[in-house]
Enzyme design. Structure first.
Site, PDB file in Angstrom:
ATOM      1  N   LYS A 112      46.296 -15.950  25.609  1.00 20.13           N
ATOM      2  CA  LYS A 112      46.995 -14.719  25.225  1.00 20.13           C
ATOM      3  C   LYS A 112      46.157 -13.465  25.447  1.00 20.13           C
ATOM      4  CE  LYS A 112      50.898 -16.447  23.637  1.00 20.13           C
ATOM      5  NZ  LYS A 112      52.172 -16.190  24.324  1.00 20.13           N
TER       6      LYS A 112
ATOM      7  N   GLU B  77      54.650  -8.830  18.382  1.00 22.62           N
ATOM      8  CA  GLU B  77      55.203  -9.946  17.624  1.00 22.62           C
ATOM      9  C   GLU B  77      54.235 -11.114  17.783  1.00 22.62           C
ATOM     10  OE1 GLU B  77      55.823  -9.447  20.782  1.00 22.62           O
ATOM     11  OE2 GLU B  77      55.352 -11.465  21.485  1.00 22.62           O
TER      12      GLU B  77
ATOM     13  N   SER C 151      46.151 -24.462  27.422  1.00 24.34           N
ATOM     14  CA  SER C 151      46.378 -23.039  27.140  1.00 24.34           C
ATOM     15  C   SER C 151      45.623 -22.530  25.918  1.00 24.34           C
ATOM     16  CB  SER C 151      47.870 -22.777  26.974  1.00 24.34           C
ATOM     17  OG  SER C 151      48.397 -23.626  25.973  1.00 24.34           O
TER      18      SER C 151
END
Ligand SMILES: O=C(O)c1ccccc1N[C@@H]1O[C@H](COP(=O)(O)O)[C@@H](O)[C@H]1O
Length: 598
Positions: A291, A313, A580
């Site tokens: 991210k 969010e 990830s």
């Protein structure tokens, strides 16, 4: 989809015309198209981040090539002379080796090449290349060279490129003379060449109007339209500005800790008894997941736009933590919306965000999960649009968000591609990534979309099973509709009400899937499958014990599917899994669900 390279560019206006190509070439060898290192460095500033910049050399020394690569941000080197294998192997970026094709004998020579890519061209006339001559493409029939390494050049032009692709099926086509008029590049011919070669492809559609086929768009209230347009313009400018690109890469390496390794998973390979398994280690990024690649890019863009307030969010909390982190780093005000359910599941991440100085707003509407957090963040943006940037965390939302998030995450696939070629001398056979909204997956897949030999598999969450209502399997069970500003596949009832998604993994329980994924599913380029909560938990245990890496629940979905896919593969094949994120945030769930583990 065949990639396109436009070679021999000397003017900014022609670099502009070549937008939509996958690669551009600067000729450093003797030629009427030759340019200096300084000219190339200047021109490179106008080339988009995601476009390969290829330097063309003829019998240059390693020192000359290294000096050029040091001064111009070249992503590949093309050798068009009689360079020995030792030189080909000593160059630190991927290498394209050119071969002149007159006979079957010449084809035999190229089969022995040690380069990453092989370029086939007609014999040169005045110079070693760029002659505008076509060779007999049928000589390539039966050549022992993987199509994923083959680049076709020599006398291509807008009129013959489709036939050339049809006959030879190359990884990339390369043109120089065929897009010139009176010895100078011609913007109209460049654009026509790209259009013909791509056959009106996805990339063209999205870069121009914000659609991926029929998916995407800007379905937002009028109050947001100005902000969305402003963002679209700011990003279009920033992605061509070398200062912005360099700053982004500076923070990626100095702060995030890139590049991340592509680790050979020896024990997993042995246990599964199939292909060689490699892991792309996004878990090693600062903050623990992919991210941050996107949060960093968007924070830099927000500051460039003069906005010092950020709203975001978060579902699993990883995007919230990444956003709070970059806000702390750049002293930006930060508000994060998070569903009440997710706040319970991810308490550690909630505390991390608060510790980093962010305000976490609990969302109690709807299912109190990610979808509702996006709704609230969008609402907040509408009322604070003048000084606030909405830092969306996945490849979702109105254009330009899906494209922008993909571009910032493409560093995953770009590194993987370079690394697997360095490890194995070729591209992987299969690449897997998990999908919620789809940002790690699109970042991993995008650089491989044009490599038809690479099978791409996206893994969504089927929760308690596709036969139940408790799943997040949008590809399997979704229909088309608009969610959060874009047309996409989503879970909805017959009246168009968005359904609640369920997954044990807070990062995957989103009821939609990004517009580019929706498109890639329709054209059959990416296969989408699903994994249940139980299968993901099993994968967490196997993976932790075999590789010493505790994966995030999201990543465990890709790992569980990889085990199934590996069974269909052979030992001489290569499989890459995008890990990830790491599992620290999921420890409470693991402790509860894996209680009694021996
Ligand atoms: O383009 C040049 O001037 C050049 C000079 C020296 C070596 C290679 C060169 N270009 C490469 O030549 C082929 C074919 O070009 P064309 O379309 O036939 O003109 C292509 O690979 C260029 O990259």
């Amino acid at each position: 989809m065949t990639r396109v390279k436009i070679c021999g560019l000397k003017e900014v206006q022609h670099i502009e015309a070549a937008k939509g190509a996958d690669a551009i070439g600067f000729v450093f060898a003797p030629s009427k198209r030759q340019i200096s290192i300084e000219q190339a460095a200047e021109l490179a500033k106008h080339v988009p981040i995601s476009t390969d910049k290829i330097g063309v050399f003829v019998n240059a020394s390693l020192e000359e090539i290294e000096e050029t690569v040091g001064k111009v941000p070249l992503t590949m080197v093309q050798l068009h002379g009689d360079e020995p294998d030792e030189l080909v192997q000593a160059i630190g970026v991927p290498v394209i080796q050119a071969f002149s094709i007159r006979s079957k004998e010449d084809v035999k020579k190229l089969e022995r090449s040690k380069a990453d890519y092989i370029l086939v061209d007609a014999p040169g006339t005045d110079y070693r290349g760029g002659s505008g001559k076509v060779f007999d493409w049928s000589l390539l029939e039966g050549a022992q060279v993987d199509a994923s390494r083959l680049i076709l050049a020599g006398g291509l032009n807008p009129a013959n490129v489709r036939a050339a692709i049809g006959q030879t099926n190359p990884h990339m086509v390369d043109v120089s003379s065929g897009v010139e008029t009176d010895g100078r590049k011609d913007a109209v011919k460049i654009q026509e060449f790209i259009k013909q070669a791509k056959g009106g492809s996805m990339q063209q559609a999205v870069e121009k109007i914000g659609f991926f086929g029929k998916y995407g768009g800007q379905f937002v209230p009028e109050t947001l339209m100005k902000a969305v347009k402003e963002l679209e313009e700011a990003y279009a400018e920033a992605k061509q500005d070398p200062e912005f690109i360099n700053e982004y890469h500076h923070y990626l390496s100095e702060y995030v800790g890139r590049e991340q390794p592509l680790t050979y998973a020896k024990r997993l390979t042995e246990a599964w008894g199939g292909p060689k398994v490699y892991l792309k280690r996004e878990d090693l990024n600062h903050t623990g997941a992919h991210k941050i690649n996107n949060a960093l890019g968007q924070a830099l863009l927000a500051m460039r736009m003069g906005k010092r307030k950020i709203v975001a969010e978060t579902g699993a909390g990883q995007h919230g933590v990444a956003t709070a982190t970059v806000c702390a780093l750049f002293d930006l005000e930060c508000v994060i919306f998070m569903g009440e359910e997710d706040i319970k599941r991810q308490q550690l991440n909630v505390f991390r965000m608060k510790l980093l100085g962010a305000r976490v707003e609990s969302v109690t509407k709807g299912s109190s999960t990610l979808k509702d957090a996006v709704n609230e963040a969008l609402r907040y943006w509408v009322t604070n649009v003048e000084d606030t940037h909405y830092l969306i965390g996945s490849a979702l939302g109105p254009h330009p968000f899906p494209t922008m998030v993909r571009d910032f995450q493409s560093v995953i696939g770009e590194e993987t591609k370079r690394q697997i070629v360095a490890h194995e001398g070729r591209l992987p056979d299969t690449v897997l990534a998990c999908i919620g909204g789809g940002s790690n997956a699109i970042g991993m897949f995008y650089p491989f979309v044009g490599d038809e030999s690479v099978r791409l598999i996206g893994v969504e969450a089927s929760g308690e099973g596709l036969h139940t209502e408790k799943h997040a399997a949008t590809m399997a069970k979704g229909t088309e509709g608009v969610l959060h500003g874009a047309f996409m596949k989503l879970l909805q009832d017959e009246a168009g009400q968005v359904l609640e998604a369920h997954s044990i993994s807070a990062g995957l329980d989103y009821p939609g899937v990004g517009p580019e994924h929706s498109y890639l599913a329709d054209i059959g380029r990416v296969e989408y499958v699903s994994i249940t909560d139980a299968e993901a938990l099993d994968a967490v245990v196997t993976f932790s014990r075999l590789e010493g890496i505790i994966p995030a629940l999201e990543s465990a979905h890709a790992i569980a599917q990889a085990e199934k896919t590996a069974k269909e593969m052979k030992p001489d094949e290569l499989l890459v899994i995008c890990v990830s994120g790491r599992g620290d945030k999921d420890m409470a769930t693991y402790a509860e669900r894996l209680e009694g583990l021996s």
